[in-house]
Design a protein around this motif. Sequence first.
Motif, mmCIF file in Angstrom:
data_model
loop_
_atom_site.group_PDB
_atom_site.id
_atom_site.type_symbol
_atom_site.label_atom_id
_atom_site.label_comp_id
_atom_site.label_asym_id
_atom_site.label_seq_id
_atom_site.Cartn_x
_atom_site.Cartn_y
_atom_site.Cartn_z
ATOM 1 N N MET A 1 0.846 -1.182 0.000
ATOM 2 C CA MET A 1 0.000 0.000 0.000
ATOM 3 C C MET A 1 0.887 1.240 0.000
ATOM 4 O O MET A 1 1.889 1.306 0.698
ATOM 5 C CB MET A 1 -0.909 -0.017 1.230
ATOM 6 N N THR A 2 0.507 2.244 -0.765
ATOM 7 C CA THR A 2 1.270 3.481 -0.859
ATOM 8 C C THR A 2 0.834 4.434 0.244
ATOM 9 O O THR A 2 -0.355 4.613 0.490
ATOM 10 C CB THR A 2 1.030 4.147 -2.231
ATOM 11 N N ASP A 3 1.829 5.031 0.883
ATOM 12 C CA ASP A 3 1.518 6.025 1.907
ATOM 13 C C ASP A 3 1.028 7.302 1.249
ATOM 14 O O ASP A 3 1.565 7.740 0.227
ATOM 15 C CB ASP A 3 2.760 6.356 2.744
ATOM 16 N N ILE A 4 0.009 7.877 1.830
ATOM 17 C CA ILE A 4 -0.506 9.156 1.350
ATOM 18 C C ILE A 4 0.286 10.257 2.047
ATOM 19 O O ILE A 4 0.396 10.264 3.275
ATOM 20 C CB ILE A 4 -2.009 9.297 1.654
ATOM 21 N N PRO A 5 0.871 11.179 1.272
ATOM 22 C CA PRO A 5 1.651 12.251 1.905
ATOM 23 C C PRO A 5 0.773 13.103 2.826
ATOM 24 O O PRO A 5 -0.418 13.289 2.577
ATOM 25 C CB PRO A 5 2.174 13.079 0.734
ATOM 26 N N LYS A 6 1.384 13.603 3.888
ATOM 27 C CA LYS A 6 0.647 14.435 4.840
ATOM 28 C C LYS A 6 0.357 15.822 4.272
ATOM 29 O O LYS A 6 -0.590 16.476 4.671
ATOM 30 C CB LYS A 6 1.429 14.564 6.144
ATOM 31 N N ILE A 7 1.209 16.259 3.340
ATOM 32 C CA ILE A 7 1.049 17.586 2.746
ATOM 33 C C ILE A 7 0.788 17.418 1.254
ATOM 34 O O ILE A 7 1.519 16.719 0.556
ATOM 35 C CB ILE A 7 2.301 18.457 2.978
ATOM 36 N N TYR A 8 -0.268 18.069 0.792
ATOM 37 C CA TYR A 8 -0.608 18.034 -0.632
ATOM 38 C C TYR A 8 0.352 18.919 -1.406
ATOM 39 O O TYR A 8 0.561 20.084 -1.064
ATOM 40 C CB TYR A 8 -2.058 18.499 -0.836
ATOM 41 N N ALA A 9 0.971 18.349 -2.435
ATOM 42 C CA ALA A 9 1.893 19.097 -3.291
ATOM 43 C C ALA A 9 1.215 19.278 -4.649
ATOM 44 O O ALA A 9 1.366 18.444 -5.544
ATOM 45 C CB ALA A 9 3.212 18.351 -3.433
ATOM 46 N N PRO A 10 0.435 20.365 -4.824
ATOM 47 C CA PRO A 10 -0.353 20.514 -6.049
ATOM 48 C C PRO A 10 0.489 20.515 -7.316
ATOM 49 O O PRO A 10 0.068 19.959 -8.336
ATOM 50 C CB PRO A 10 -1.088 21.843 -5.860
ATOM 51 N N HIS A 11 1.654 21.112 -7.284
ATOM 52 C CA HIS A 11 2.481 21.193 -8.489
ATOM 53 C C HIS A 11 2.789 19.805 -9.037
ATOM 54 O O HIS A 11 2.624 19.535 -10.228
ATOM 55 C CB HIS A 11 3.766 21.966 -8.211
ATOM 56 N N ASP A 12 3.226 18.908 -8.163
ATOM 57 C CA ASP A 12 3.590 17.556 -8.603
ATOM 58 C C ASP A 12 2.377 16.785 -9.119
ATOM 59 O O ASP A 12 2.437 16.142 -10.162
ATOM 60 C CB ASP A 12 4.236 16.785 -7.450
ATOM 61 N N ILE A 13 1.281 16.854 -8.396
ATOM 62 C CA ILE A 13 0.076 16.117 -8.776
ATOM 63 C C ILE A 13 -0.503 16.662 -10.077
ATOM 64 O O ILE A 13 -0.820 15.910 -11.010
ATOM 65 C CB ILE A 13 -0.992 16.183 -7.657
ATOM 66 N N GLU A 14 -0.647 17.985 -10.163
ATOM 67 C CA GLU A 14 -1.236 18.595 -11.350
ATOM 68 C C GLU A 14 -0.368 18.365 -12.575
ATOM 69 O O GLU A 14 -0.873 18.088 -13.664
ATOM 70 C CB GLU A 14 -1.479 20.082 -11.107
ATOM 71 N N GLU A 15 0.947 18.473 -12.417
ATOM 72 C CA GLU A 15 1.854 18.238 -13.539
ATOM 73 C C GLU A 15 1.735 16.797 -14.037
ATOM 74 O O GLU A 15 1.687 16.547 -15.244
ATOM 75 C CB GLU A 15 3.287 18.541 -13.104
ATOM 76 N N LYS A 16 1.666 15.852 -13.109
ATOM 77 C CA LYS A 16 1.534 14.431 -13.466
ATOM 78 C C LYS A 16 0.272 14.186 -14.281
ATOM 79 O O LYS A 16 0.315 13.561 -15.345
ATOM 80 C CB LYS A 16 1.514 13.581 -12.195
ATOM 81 N N TRP A 17 -0.882 14.671 -13.806
ATOM 82 C CA TRP A 17 -2.148 14.405 -14.488
ATOM 83 C C TRP A 17 -2.270 15.183 -15.792
ATOM 84 O O TRP A 17 -2.817 14.682 -16.774
ATOM 85 C CB TRP A 17 -3.326 14.669 -13.554
ATOM 86 N N TYR A 18 -1.751 16.392 -15.823
ATOM 87 C CA TYR A 18 -1.809 17.171 -17.063
ATOM 88 C C TYR A 18 -1.005 16.465 -18.153
ATOM 89 O O TYR A 18 -1.454 16.343 -19.297
ATOM 90 C CB TYR A 18 -1.296 18.591 -16.826
ATOM 91 N N LYS A 19 0.179 15.994 -17.788
ATOM 92 C CA LYS A 19 1.008 15.253 -18.739
ATOM 93 C C LYS A 19 0.278 13.988 -19.216
ATOM 94 O O LYS A 19 0.280 13.674 -20.407
ATOM 95 C CB LYS A 19 2.351 14.885 -18.118
ATOM 96 N N PHE A 20 -0.348 13.267 -18.295
ATOM 97 C CA PHE A 20 -1.112 12.064 -18.639
ATOM 98 C C PHE A 20 -2.199 12.390 -19.660
ATOM 99 O O PHE A 20 -2.352 11.718 -20.677
ATOM 100 C CB PHE A 20 -1.718 11.454 -17.358
#
Length: 166
Positions: free
Chosen positions: A1-20
């Motif tokens: 199971m992957t640990d969910i980070p305690k702090i949301y990092a919008p840049h990383d998440i948004e960049e990942k999904w936008y690229k996808f």
Amino acid sequence: MTDIPKIYAPHDIEEKWYKFWRDKDYFHAADTSDKPPYSVVIPPPNITGSLHIGHALDNALQDVLIRWKRMQGYNTLWMPGTDHAGIVTEIIMEKQLATWGTSREELGREKFIARMWNWKDESRGTIIDQLEQLGCSCDWERERFTMDEDSPKPSAPHLFNSMTMV
């Protein structure tokens, strides 16, 4: 199971999904389709440097509309672009030249026009990067500039490719 980070990092998440989404061509409209068409053409921002908050609001609203129609099954085209803004761009360039201790008259027509085209490339790149950072779901394969060879041309005499030196 992957640990969910305690702090949301919008840049990383948004960049990942936008690229996808871009890699899967989710923003690209089919040339022919059985789906009903829906399109929006961005009122092209001027190549005057960078976007402002009004552009962000306008493009966010357009993005909501195009994504909504896309989810409803429409063949959606959100066509991005930039505008030459002839007189405004010329004023910006003249101010820039003044800070360098020169003027358009000293440069001469050909060098001034070449500098204007260089500015267009710099500014256009900044604006497109900003639209992408906003997450705009434009059909980036169809991005246009009002002075592109195959774009319709207005008959205004102030276009920087037809300027007369005073």
